[in-house]
Every structure is written in structure tokens, then in C-alpha cells.
Design a protein around this motif. Structure first.
Motif, mmCIF file in Angstrom:
data_model
loop_
_atom_site.group_PDB
_atom_site.id
_atom_site.type_symbol
_atom_site.label_atom_id
_atom_site.label_comp_id
_atom_site.label_asym_id
_atom_site.label_seq_id
_atom_site.Cartn_x
_atom_site.Cartn_y
_atom_site.Cartn_z
ATOM 1 N N PHE A 1 37.353 49.676 36.980
ATOM 2 C CA PHE A 1 38.002 49.126 35.789
ATOM 3 C C PHE A 1 39.035 48.049 36.153
ATOM 4 O O PHE A 1 39.241 47.102 35.399
ATOM 5 C CB PHE A 1 38.662 50.242 34.982
ATOM 6 N N SER A 2 39.678 48.195 37.308
ATOM 7 C CA SER A 2 40.639 47.180 37.753
ATOM 8 C C SER A 2 39.962 45.839 37.983
ATOM 9 O O SER A 2 40.538 44.777 37.697
ATOM 10 C CB SER A 2 41.340 47.638 39.043
ATOM 11 N N PHE A 3 38.727 45.880 38.489
ATOM 12 C CA PHE A 3 38.004 44.632 38.731
ATOM 13 C C PHE A 3 37.308 44.110 37.477
ATOM 14 O O PHE A 3 37.099 42.909 37.337
ATOM 15 C CB PHE A 3 36.985 44.830 39.867
ATOM 16 N N LEU A 4 36.961 45.020 36.563
ATOM 17 C CA LEU A 4 36.346 44.578 35.306
ATOM 18 C C LEU A 4 37.358 43.869 34.408
ATOM 19 O O LEU A 4 36.988 42.991 33.612
ATOM 20 C CB LEU A 4 35.749 45.775 34.559
ATOM 21 N N PHE A 5 38.626 44.246 34.543
ATOM 22 C CA PHE A 5 39.665 43.662 33.677
ATOM 23 C C PHE A 5 39.771 42.143 33.852
ATOM 24 O O PHE A 5 39.681 41.399 32.854
ATOM 25 C CB PHE A 5 41.010 44.342 33.952
ATOM 26 N N PRO A 6 39.965 41.604 35.080
ATOM 27 C CA PRO A 6 40.040 40.138 35.205
ATOM 28 C C PRO A 6 38.723 39.452 34.838
ATOM 29 O O PRO A 6 38.738 38.325 34.334
ATOM 30 C CB PRO A 6 40.388 39.922 36.685
ATOM 31 N N ILE A 7 37.594 40.130 35.073
ATOM 32 C CA ILE A 7 36.305 39.536 34.699
ATOM 33 C C ILE A 7 36.217 39.379 33.184
ATOM 34 O O ILE A 7 35.782 38.338 32.675
ATOM 35 C CB ILE A 7 35.139 40.405 35.234
ATOM 36 N N ALA A 8 36.637 40.423 32.460
ATOM 37 C CA ALA A 8 36.591 40.374 30.993
ATOM 38 C C ALA A 8 37.538 39.314 30.446
ATOM 39 O O ALA A 8 37.180 38.543 29.540
ATOM 40 C CB ALA A 8 36.939 41.751 30.419
ATOM 41 N N GLY B 1 41.814 41.816 40.790
ATOM 42 C CA GLY B 1 41.369 43.194 40.647
ATOM 43 C C GLY B 1 41.988 44.112 41.684
ATOM 44 O O GLY B 1 42.464 45.215 41.363
ATOM 45 N N SER B 2 42.026 43.691 42.944
ATOM 46 C CA SER B 2 42.598 44.541 43.989
ATOM 47 C C SER B 2 44.109 44.655 43.852
ATOM 48 O O SER B 2 44.697 45.691 44.187
ATOM 49 C CB SER B 2 42.227 43.990 45.375
ATOM 50 N N PHE B 3 44.768 43.603 43.340
ATOM 51 C CA PHE B 3 46.217 43.683 43.116
ATOM 52 C C PHE B 3 46.525 44.725 42.040
ATOM 53 O O PHE B 3 47.436 45.553 42.201
ATOM 54 C CB PHE B 3 46.755 42.318 42.691
ATOM 55 N N ILE B 4 45.760 44.689 40.943
ATOM 56 C CA ILE B 4 45.958 45.669 39.868
ATOM 57 C C ILE B 4 45.680 47.080 40.374
ATOM 58 O O ILE B 4 46.426 48.027 40.100
ATOM 59 C CB ILE B 4 45.043 45.337 38.671
ATOM 60 N N CYS B 5 44.607 47.212 41.134
ATOM 61 C CA CYS B 5 44.228 48.524 41.662
ATOM 62 C C CYS B 5 45.289 49.058 42.619
ATOM 63 O O CYS B 5 45.668 50.239 42.557
ATOM 64 C CB CYS B 5 42.882 48.401 42.373
ATOM 65 N N LEU B 6 45.798 48.200 43.474
ATOM 66 C CA LEU B 6 46.816 48.607 44.438
ATOM 67 C C LEU B 6 48.122 48.975 43.745
ATOM 68 O O LEU B 6 48.833 49.882 44.170
ATOM 69 C CB LEU B 6 47.049 47.470 45.439
ATOM 70 N N LEU B 7 48.418 48.293 42.666
ATOM 71 C CA LEU B 7 49.673 48.513 41.955
ATOM 72 C C LEU B 7 49.630 49.797 41.137
ATOM 73 O O LEU B 7 50.578 50.586 41.152
ATOM 74 C CB LEU B 7 49.979 47.319 41.053
ATOM 75 N N PHE B 8 48.544 50.012 40.403
ATOM 76 C CA PHE B 8 48.473 51.136 39.482
ATOM 77 C C PHE B 8 47.841 52.398 40.094
ATOM 78 O O PHE B 8 48.014 53.487 39.557
ATOM 79 C CB PHE B 8 47.686 50.738 38.230
ATOM 80 N N ASN B 9 47.095 52.223 41.181
ATOM 81 C CA ASN B 9 46.457 53.386 41.795
ATOM 82 C C ASN B 9 46.446 53.238 43.324
ATOM 83 O O ASN B 9 45.403 52.973 43.926
ATOM 84 C CB ASN B 9 45.030 53.540 41.255
ATOM 85 N N PRO B 10 47.592 53.377 43.954
ATOM 86 C CA PRO B 10 47.679 53.174 45.415
ATOM 87 C C PRO B 10 46.760 54.089 46.219
ATOM 88 O O PRO B 10 46.406 53.759 47.350
ATOM 89 C CB PRO B 10 49.155 53.472 45.720
ATOM 90 N N SER B 11 46.350 55.224 45.656
ATOM 91 C CA SER B 11 45.497 56.156 46.395
ATOM 92 C C SER B 11 44.094 55.611 46.632
ATOM 93 O O SER B 11 43.335 56.167 47.430
ATOM 94 C CB SER B 11 45.408 57.489 45.643
ATOM 95 N N SER B 12 43.727 54.514 45.953
ATOM 96 C CA SER B 12 42.407 53.900 46.149
ATOM 97 C C SER B 12 42.412 52.892 47.293
ATOM 98 O O SER B 12 41.499 52.078 47.412
ATOM 99 C CB SER B 12 41.950 53.217 44.858
#
Length: 553
Positions: A348-355, A270-281
Motif C-alpha cells: 500500500f505504501s508503494f501504491l499510494f504514490p502510483i495512485a 513508497g519506501s520513504f512512506i513505508c520506512l516512516l510508518f512501518n519501520p518493521s518492514s
């Protein structure tokens, strides 16, 4: 001069093992429980440069009722047309200079195992097998462990897997699946990155997250299949490493249905996806990392108390701390940089791998359970004694010679396979091909064919059955065999074209033959083709023709 003959002439006491194809199963010595038989056979295939794929070798051994044993190795080599012999050597009079290499040697100690001896030079035995190749052993140690039993094989013209190219292509596709997935994923990451705003700190965080994803996936793989050899090797990199003791404990679970390994995977993916697609988070990811750090003390302290260390678990804790140092040294603590968009994208980045995992986990667990059940079923299914009892418990049908003029293989063989076939049946063609391959490699089988037809002049099945029956009356087995193969594999169901290639005149006798075959099929209640009989007994469920190759002896 033949090396084996030279061994005999040199005065060594060799005793050829009786009945290589059948009698070996009675030698309890050979019934090794060590699955290094597979690795040893692969080493021999590679050394002799025989065209057999690794998957085919594994499948051949796994489907053998006496696996792992010397008999299983012997039968697999036979199926690949590799000449070989097994011998018992008098070790007291052994002259290693007269031996021919390579050969498979059997060690009876413990459960029993095999090695491929590549050469014996002076006091050094060079061998491969088990965990690797290019191993050495002193001659004294080798002789003290060796049972004196060896299997010697030679490559000749025609040796190898009959469908090698097809198997090799399938094997290559299977081997490239994981690398292709990894390369495609990395390519997607690289293409998504905005290199104008990339710096060393951001790349280091991405690298740490990616390493966390890999390690957490390995942990989950271990929880699903603890016998995975790659992960076992990782976990054994140290005398006090014991991943199983840690990962199978209650402390490794958050609940009965959720493990800490899964939580770690959710965090890193989840954090990898978030860091990749939304670095501002990144500020939100920083606070999330700080919140995870107390768990590292729990994990390390538990392993310390148990005096066992899980290498993969410790790697996860180290990655969390490395992340923490990067965050603390390079990014602000201010919450003001967060926005609603950042929070939602992180969620949503963390919900994706959970789903994704909630959908994949049941499938993977079921697949692993199915694989385990398959292995258990094979031990039951390929038990020759159980097969014999189940087969002979069926009703036995009398199959007279006058209704089965088609006879292939060794007519003196005690094992008779009778196939009720339909000339226009695809599965019958496949069964014919399978039995035909057996007959080419074995002399202890004979095949008889009965055709299921309508027994009337307008029925195409009847025309083919009568024509082949007439060809068999020529007492030229080769013509009849070629005609039968040509019909099943090349004619594409076109009787007129096929009949011109094998001209024959026949009278009312063939009408009588098909009438007898039709009557017998009705009496035996044949409802589908091919139906297989072994010495008059119908092949019982759940056995298929492919299952019984090594059960027929």
C-alpha cells in the motif's frame, strides 16, 4: 545641473531616438530575442527602488507586442510613471564621467541583449543583468559590443505600480507556497517519528530516501518542463553534463507512457512512506533495494557509451548504492522477520504514490501544454500588424460627436476609444478604470462614452446618463471626469446620493441625447456592455480591453 543637459553641453553627439512610444518598433536593432530584457528591467527597478513587483514586471513585458525590445522596456516604465529617455551616443567622443547612472545599454551582437550599467570607473564597467549582478567588463570590451544606445530612467514621486500593495501580497503568497509545503511535510514527518526507537542508521536511511524523493521529483520536473532554469543549472555543472540527451532518449523510458524517472519516484516515495510508518518492514525494503542495484549498471554504462552524463541520474544511482551499504552492514538477511502485515503495508505504501501520480500526471502535462500554447498565442495575438488587419476588417460604424458628449483624454488624438457602457454594469466600471489609467500615462488616446439605456424616465440608467450628459455641457472636463469616476467607483449605484454631490439642471436636450444613443446602440446591434470600438471598429474576438494597451499607437 541636470546630468543629461551636461552631456549635451559637453559636446557629445547625442541623437534622441524619435518617437519613444511608437517609432522604436521600426528600429529592427531593438528587436532582441534574448529574454534577458526581463532581468535587466528588474535590475533597474531594484536599483532605483521603484515599487514594482517581479510578477508585474514579467507580465508587463510578456504582454507587450514588441517583447523583448527597448520599446517594451520603455512602455512598461511609462505605465509605472517612471520618466525616461532613450539616446544614441557617438562613442568616439564619449566622456564616461558625464554619463548618469544607472542606464540600460543595448548590445546588438547575435540576437541582441541588454545590461544595466551601474558605473564606469577608469577602465572597468560595472553592470548587472542576465545571469547575475555585480559583474565587470573592461571598457574596451564594453565599447566594442555596445551599440551606443542607452535608456536612462529616474524615479520621481508617484513612480511605481498603482496597486503595489495588493500585488506584493499576492506575490508573497505565491512565493511562500512551496516553502510552506516543504515545512509542513517535514513537520508531519517529525511528528510521526517515534524518537524512543530512533537510531543513527534509521535516520540515515530516512535521509537517503528523502534525498531520493527530491532528486526523482527534479527528474520528473525536467521531463515535464526541460526549460526550468533551476534544473538546467543543476544539469550544467560540468562540461560533459547533458541531461536532455539522456532523459529524452528511448533508454530513459520503460514504456512509451512510463519513464525510469517515474519508477524512481515510486521507489523512493513508497519506501520513504513505508520506512516512516512501518519501520518493521525494513527487511523487505532491503531486498527491494538489492533488486534495484542491477539497474545502476545499466544506467551508468549507457551514459558512458553516450559520453554524456546526467548529474541527477548519477545521483540516483549513488543513493541506491549508499542505501545498499547501510542495509547490508546493519540488517539481517532473514525472511523470517517478515509478516503478512509488513507485506501488505509495503504494498500500500508503494501504491499510494502510483495512485497520486496517475491522477496528477495528466493535469501537469496538460498544464505545461497549455502554457506553451499560451506563449504561442501571445506571439500571434500581440502582433500589431495582425491586430490592425483584424480590427479594420470589421464593419466600421460612424460615431458622431452629438451622441458622445463625454470626451476624456486628448481630444486631438488620432486613436479614439468609444465605450458603450451601462451605468450599473460591473465590467463597465472595470473597463473605465483600465482606460482611465491609460489616459493618465498617455497623450495619444481619447475616450468617448455612449450609454446603453432604456430612454425612459423610470429607468435608473437613463437618469444617470442624462445627468452625466448635462455635466459635460458645462465645458468643465474635470467636474464631469470626477463625477464619472465617483459614479463607477464610490456611489454603489445610489443615484440620489451621487446626484446631490454633482447638482445640475437639465432640460429636454438630454432626453434627445439618450434617445439618439439608444437608437445608435440598436443600429450597432449592441448586445452586451462594455462594447469597445477603436476608431469606429468594434474590438474583435478574442481580444479583451486589457490586451490592446500596447497595440494602440
Amino acid at each position: 545641473m541636470n546630468v543629461l543637459s551636461a552631456i549635451f553641453n559637453g559636446g557629445l553627439s547625442f541623437y534622441k531616438l524619435k518617437n519613444v512610444f511608437g517609432g522604436l518598433k521600426n528600429w529592427k536593432l531593438f528587436r532582441s530575442q534574448d529574454e534577458n530584457a526581463d532581468l535587466t528591467l528588474k535590475a533597474l527597478i531594484k536599483k532605483l527602488n521603484i515599487k514594482v513587483t517581479s510578477e508585474t514586471s514579467e507580465e508587463c513585458l510578456a504582454n507587450h507586442p514588441e517583447y523583448p525590445s527597448l520599446l517594451a522596456l520603455s512602455d512598461c516604465l511609462t505605465s509605472w510613471k517612471v520618466p525616461h529617455q532613450s539616446y544614441k551616443i557617438d562613442q568616439e567622443n564619449l566622456n564616461t564621467e558625464e554619463l548618469s547612472y544607472p542606464f540600460i545599454a543595448h548590445f546588438p551582437e547575435g540576437a541582441g541583449r541588454f545590461i544595466l550599467v551601474e558605473d564606469i570607473v577608469g577602465n572597468i564597467v560595472k553592470y548587472s543583468g542576465e545571469a547575475g549582478i555585480n559583474k565587470v567588463l573592461t571598457k574596451e570590451d564594453f565599447l566594442s559590443q555596445w551599440s551606443g544606445i542607452l535608456l536612462y530612467a529616474q524615479k520621481v514621486e508617484g513612480s511605481g505600480e498603482s496597486s503595489y500593495r495588493e500585488s506584493l501580497f499576492r506575490s508573497l503568497l505565491n512565493s511562500f507556497r512551496l516553502p510552506f509545503l516543504v515545512v509542513a511535510s517535514l513537520a508531519a514527518v517529525v511528528l510521526k517519528m517515534d524518537f524512543n526507537n530512533v537510531n543513527a542508521v534509521y535516520l540515515s536511511l530516512l535521509a537517503l530516501k528523502l534525498m531520493g524523493v527530491i532528486v526523482s521529483i527534479l527528474l520528473i520536473m525536467y521531463s515535464i518542463n526541460a526549460n526550468n532554469p533551476f534544473i538546467q543549472n543543476l544539469c550544467s555543472l560540468g562540461k560533459k553534463n547533458e541531461c536532455n540527451a539522456i532523459l529524452k532518449s528511448d533508454a530513459a523510458k520503460v514504456t512509451s507512457w512510463l519513464s525510469w524517472s517515474e519508477v524512481g519516484m515510486f521507489y523512493f516515495v513508497g519506501s520513504f512512506i513505508c520506512l516512516l510508518f512501518n519501520p518493521s518492514s525494513i527487511i523487505l525494503l532491503k531486498w527491494l533495494n538489492i533488486a534495484c542495484l542491477p539497474y545502476t549498471f545499466y544506467s551508468i554504462s549507457y551514459q558512458f557509451k553516450r559520453k554524456n552524463w546526467c548529474l541527477l541520474c548519477c545521483t540516483v544511482q549513488a543513493l541506491l548504492w549508499f542505501e545498499g551499504f547501510v542495509f547490508v552492514l546493519n540488517y539481517s538477511w532473514s525472511w523470517q522477520l517478515l509478516s503478512t502485515n509488513n507485506i501488505l503495508s509495503t504494498i500500500f505504501s508503494f501504491l499510494f504514490p502510483i495512485a497520486i501520480w496517475s491522477a496528477l500526471k495528466p493535469l501537469l502535462m496538460k498544464s505545461e501544454q497549455t502554457e506553451s500554447l499560451k506563449k504561442q498565442l501571445k506571439k500571434f495575438k500581440y502582433n500589431s500588424d495582425l491586430f490592425s488587419q483584424l480590427l479594420t476588417s470589421q464593419h466600421r460604424y460612424t460615431i458622431s460627436d452629438d451622441i458622445t458628449p463625454i470626451n476624456l483624454g486628448n481630444r486631438e488624438a488620432s486613436t479614439v476609444i468609444t465605450m458603450v457602457s451601462n451605468p450599473f454594469c460591473g465590467p463597465c466600471a472595470k473597463a473605465h478604470r483600465t482606460i482611465n489609467e491609460w489616459l493618465q500615462n498617455r497623450e495619444d488616446l481619447q475616450l468617448r462614452v455612449i450609454f446603453s439605456t432604456g430612454n425612459n424616465d423610470r429607468d435608473e440608467r437613463t437618469k444617470v446618463a442624462r445627468h452625466i450628459g448635462a455635466l459635460s455641457s458645462l465645458n468643465d472636463g474635470k467636474i464631469m471626469e470626477n463625477a464619472l469616476d465617483d459614479w463607477y467607483f464610490n456611489s454603489k449605484g445610489k443615484y440620489d446620493i451621487w446626484a446631490k454631490k454633482y447638482p445640475i439642471s437639465f432640460n429636454g436636450e438630454m432626453n434627445v441625447l439618450t434617445a439618439k444613443q439608444k437608437h445608435w446602440c440598436e443600429m450597432a446591434e449592441i448586445t452586451f456592455t462594455p462594447t469597445i470600438f477603436i476608431n469606429g471598429y468594434k474590438l474583435p474576438e478574442p481580444y479583451r480591453l486589457e490586451d490592446i494597451e500596447y497595440l494602440l499607437s
